[in-house]
Design a protein around this motif. Structure first.
Motif, mmCIF file in Angstrom:
data_model
loop_
_atom_site.group_PDB
_atom_site.id
_atom_site.type_symbol
_atom_site.label_atom_id
_atom_site.label_comp_id
_atom_site.label_asym_id
_atom_site.label_seq_id
_atom_site.Cartn_x
_atom_site.Cartn_y
_atom_site.Cartn_z
ATOM 1 N N ASP A 3 0.820 -1.213 0.000
ATOM 2 C CA ASP A 3 0.000 0.000 0.000
ATOM 3 C C ASP A 3 0.857 1.269 0.000
ATOM 4 O O ASP A 3 0.377 2.356 0.206
ATOM 5 C CB ASP A 3 -0.970 -0.011 1.188
ATOM 6 N N LYS A 4 2.146 1.089 -0.231
ATOM 7 C CA LYS A 4 3.022 2.265 -0.277
ATOM 8 C C LYS A 4 3.865 2.240 -1.538
ATOM 9 O O LYS A 4 4.305 1.194 -2.002
ATOM 10 C CB LYS A 4 3.941 2.280 0.939
ATOM 11 N N LEU A 5 4.077 3.451 -2.054
ATOM 12 C CA LEU A 5 4.843 3.586 -3.284
ATOM 13 C C LEU A 5 6.070 4.440 -2.963
ATOM 14 O O LEU A 5 5.960 5.446 -2.270
ATOM 15 C CB LEU A 5 3.939 4.305 -4.289
ATOM 16 N N SER A 68 1.385 6.978 0.271
ATOM 17 C CA SER A 68 0.333 6.035 0.651
ATOM 18 C C SER A 68 -1.000 6.742 0.424
ATOM 19 O O SER A 68 -1.021 7.950 0.205
ATOM 20 C CB SER A 68 0.488 5.640 2.119
#
Lengths: 140, 424
Positions: A3-5, A68
């Motif tokens: 869920d994080k880039l 996020s």
């Protein structure tokens, strides 16, 4: 998917022509992600001011961005001289930039205060002679 | 904005599927698919770059045919200021205006005259709204469209005025109705345009529900018709021109800003330069500016894709033409009455580039695009039909392309298969 880039940028020192590249790239990505104009604006200003600071004071550095759905974290890390007096550095108009840099139109002493103003949370870790890490959070 | 309209069409017969247009499109709106170029309407800002660079002349700017002017009982020509820069040795604008009447128009209304009025009103408006500075010009429709799809934070800085041609159209129709007693729809208001962006703006105007212009014709089409007529009108005495130095100045870069008589303005031209300025404005990179004039074409409107003359030669001609004119010849009576020029419809952000349907979806797609991008060679060769490797990666997650459209990945893949076959 996680869920994080994460994105990583290198900022080269004393290269004014390239300052703003990281900001432009991140802006384009945020627009692709459908971030609100307000968020794009805040991130753009924080990134750009941060980039310029690294160029002027610290011979460059690295920026790590974590995105996020809830927020955007910007971590700007340099191995520059450090900030002797953070309180003073945060004041609007306070600048230690050289005449040379001021004559280029930079060093107006608004960098850190703008970063504080446009981020939702900001933290500065600095050690004299070792370097500075500025962490900013901008809510989505 | 209603349905997307774009003013450039493709002639599939002429299109060779090369990469010239995809590489030069400033909004990456073009892809080559199955050997032919395709324009994504929503991304296109009608700047005309693809028309300019296509070596096969496969991109056609759209505009109305000249013959259509005769559908109207009474027709008024609205020549763009930059039109005056197309002619050699022109020392009097009246020669062109009289030639337009000889061609078949019943009257003329110079866009330059309306521009002068807008300059006057803008000066007042900017003075009254100092808190909103810097103001960004809205005269170039390509720039305004670009801001609405890519620079949402700058929308508040747009000067909320109609373009001079719209003001000219409104005045011209009113004048014609008063003069002839005809109903407004029997009057044809015809803009003589330097670019296809003005065609798109007429079909889908900014800040207006409906345009006042009936037809948009191309400078390049009317130019050869006027040349022989101008020989005849050279020595006539009829005075038609109502514009001065400021109004005609709008035809090239810096003219609009110069007409505001402010000290701190920036004027940029050429779409890449314009984008650089907009990026900088978004980062609050520039301080103390009062006005920003941006023109998508190099040189300003003289560089429009429907022009005949070289933009810089046209600019030089206009400079000479303006030299002996009064500063301004058209004025509004009340410079703080903005009712004739104000937008009456909100100009909104259209986030056309968004990858996903919502933030979480977009984030996932962005992550996927990053992974694909890492596998691509980073050559930006355009052979896949997308302008860059990054654009191909985004196209794949948008579902409109395949990773193996990359000829380099495909080559690797084929080599691997053949190696595998050999080892059996």
């Amino acid at each position: 998917m996680s869920d994080k880039l994460r994105f990583h940028y290198e900022v080269s020192g004393e290269d004014f022509t390239r300052a703003g590249e990281a900001s432009s790239d991140l802006k384009a990505k945020l627009k692709l992600m459908g971030a609100s104009p307000e968020v794009v604006r805040k991130v753009a200003i924080c990134m750009y001011e941060g980039e310029i600071n690294m160029v002027i004071h610290a011979c460059g550095g690295v920026i790590d961005v974590t995105i996020s759905p809830a927020d955007i974290l910007l971590e700007l890390k340099d191995v520059g001289p450090g900030i002797p007096d953070i309180e003073k550095a945060m004041q609007e108009g306070y600048s230690t930039a050289s005449e040379n840099i001021r004559s280029l139109g930079f060093g107006a002493g608004m960098g850190l205060s703008n970063m504080k103003k446009y981020s939702d949370e900001m933290k500065i870790d600095t050690v004299l002679g070792v370097g500075t890490t500025v962490t900013m959070r901008i809510n989505m | 904005m209603e349905e997307a309209y774009n003013s450039v069409t493709l002639d599939p017969e002429r299109c060779k599927g090369c990469i010239n247009c995809i590489k030069r499109c400033p909004t990456q709106a073009i892809r080559v698919r199955n050997g032919k170029a395709h324009i994504t309407k929503e991304f296109c800002i009608d700047c005309g770059e693809c028309v300019r660079v296509c070596p096969h002349h496969a991109k056609k700017p759209t505009y109305d045919s000249l013959e259509r002017i005769f559908e109207f009982k009474y027709k008024v020509a609205l020549p763009a200021p930059s039109f005056y820069g197309q002619f050699n040795n022109l020392d009097d604008v009246n020669i062109i205006l009289r030639a337009l009447k000889l061609y078949g128009f019943d009257d003329v209304y110079e866009v330059a005259a309306a521009a002068e009025k807008i300059s006057q009103l803008s000066r007042e408006y900017i003075e009254l709204h100092k808190d909103k500075k810097p103001f960004i010009s809205t005269a170039c429709p390509s720039v305004t469209k670009l801001i609405t799809i890519r620079f949402p934070n700058l929308i508040d800085h747009l000067l909320p005025f109609v373009a001079p041609v719209e003001l000219a159209a409104a005045y011209a129709r009113k004048q014609a109705v008063e003069k002839t007693g005809l109903s407004p729809d029997e009057i044809g208001i015809v803009f003589i345009s330097p670019c296809p962006a003005k065609v798109a703006a007429q079909r889908n105007p900014f800040g207006l529900k409906k345009s006042n212009i009936d037809l948009v014709v191309a400078i390049e089409k009317i130019y050869p018709k006027l040349l022989p007529l101008m020989v005849k009108t050279r020595d006539d005495a009829e005075e038609l021109s109502q514009s001065g130095r400021i109004g005609i100045g709008w035809g090239s870069s810096g003219g609009e800003a110069g007409g505001l008589l402010v000290d701190n303005y920036l004027a940029a031209d050429g779409i890449e330069n314009v984008i650089n300025v907009l990026e900088g404005l978004e980062d609050q990179k520039f301080s103390d500016l009062e006005f920003i004039e941006l023109n998508a074409c190099s040189g300003g409107c003289v560089g429009g894709v429907l022009q005949v003359e070289n933009p810089y030669a046209a600019k030089a001609k206009m400079k000479r033409l303006r030299k002996y004119l009064p500063v301004s010849r058209s004025h509004v009576e009340n410079p703080s009455d903005f009712s004739d020029v104000s937008w009456n419809q909100e100009v909104e952000y259209s986030p056309v580039f968004t990858l996903g349907e919502n933030m979480i979806d977009s984030l996932a797609k962005m992550e996927e695009a990053q992974k694909i991008y890492a596998r691509l060679p980073g050559l930006d060769c355009g052979s896949c039909g997308a302008p860059t490797c990054k654009a191909l990666a985004e196209d794949v997650v948008r579902g409109i392309a395949h990773e193996k459209d990359c000829i380099h990945l495909l080559k690797e893949y084929l080599h691997r298969i053949s190696d595998d076959l050999h080892s059996i």
